[in-house]
Design a protein around this motif. Structure first.
Motif, PDB file in Angstrom:
ATOM      1  N   VAL A  47       0.856  -1.187   0.000  1.00  0.00           N
ATOM      2  CA  VAL A  47       0.000   0.000   0.000  1.00  0.00           C
ATOM      3  C   VAL A  47       0.892   1.237   0.000  1.00  0.00           C
ATOM      4  CG1 VAL A  47      -1.787   1.286   1.229  1.00  0.00           C
ATOM      5  CG2 VAL A  47      -1.810  -1.217   1.266  1.00  0.00           C
ATOM      6  N   ASN A 101      -9.187   4.617  -3.050  1.00  0.00           N
ATOM      7  CA  ASN A 101      -8.164   3.623  -3.375  1.00  0.00           C
ATOM      8  C   ASN A 101      -8.157   3.312  -4.858  1.00  0.00           C
ATOM      9  OD1 ASN A 101      -7.313   2.649  -0.571  1.00  0.00           O
ATOM     10  ND2 ASN A 101      -9.540   2.421  -0.488  1.00  0.00           N
ATOM     11  N   GLN A 108      -1.683  -1.127  -3.970  1.00  0.00           N
ATOM     12  CA  GLN A 108      -2.833  -0.312  -3.623  1.00  0.00           C
ATOM     13  C   GLN A 108      -2.367   1.115  -3.390  1.00  0.00           C
ATOM     14  OE1 GLN A 108      -5.020  -1.733  -0.226  1.00  0.00           O
ATOM     15  NE2 GLN A 108      -6.143   0.171   0.002  1.00  0.00           N
ATOM     16  N   THR A 132      -3.576   4.576  -1.936  1.00  0.00           N
ATOM     17  CA  THR A 132      -4.639   5.018  -1.041  1.00  0.00           C
ATOM     18  C   THR A 132      -4.419   6.469  -0.635  1.00  0.00           C
ATOM     19  OG1 THR A 132      -5.911   4.410   0.938  1.00  0.00           O
ATOM     20  CG2 THR A 132      -3.525   4.250   1.108  1.00  0.00           C
TER      21      THR A 132
END
Length: 151
Positions: free
Chosen positions: A18, A46, A57, A59
């Motif tokens: 992430v 996201n 990911q 975010t």
């Protein structure tokens, strides 16, 4: 309950990473300028960059200072293509190992598939429409030490 109460789980790999950013559209534009990728999905907060059996990911919510040592190795099939894209976009490596900082301070090391121990299963590569380059002698030697060399 486990048959072996003292057994520890074995780490098998990384499913996803992430990265915190402050603008999804700009982040997709930045990463899309460097890498060819498929967007796995997106919501208001996201976006998911597909890596076959893994993903990144993006975010919303970056608040910390830029990373200095903390980073991950992003494996690519063509490191020279990344260098050319960096030149076009005016992105400079922060060291001689091709580490970059994205606009939000996430540090990423660009790692060539052919010269690292990381391997993708043939079925995953096929589904990704990728012809992975042959491993270098150095990478094969490292894999041999672990009994993981390709046949």
């Amino acid at each position: 309950m486990s048959d072996k109460p003292n057994r520890k789980a074995r780490a098998l790999g990384i499913n996803h990473v992430v990265l915190e950013v402050d603008d999804l559209d700009k982040a997709l534009e930045f990463y899309g300028g460097l890498f060819e990728f498929e967007l796995r999905g997106r919501s208001d907060h996201n976006a998911f960059i597909d890596l076959g059996d893994q993903f990144i990911q993006l975010t919303l919510g970056r608040t910390q200072a830029p990373d200095t040592k903390r980073h991950f190795g992003f494996v690519v099939d063509d490191r020279e293509a990344v260098k050319r894209a960096m030149d076009r976009l005016g992105i400079k490596s922060i060291n001689d190992r091709l580490n970059i900082l994205d606009p939000w301070g996430n540090r990423i090391e660009i790692v060539p598939y052919d010269d690292c121990q990381f391997t993708k299963a043939a079925n995953i590569l096929k589904c990704m429409s990728v012809d992975a380059p042959a491993k270098t002698a150095n990478a094969i030697e490292e894999l041999k030490k672990k009994g993981m060399a390709p046949e």
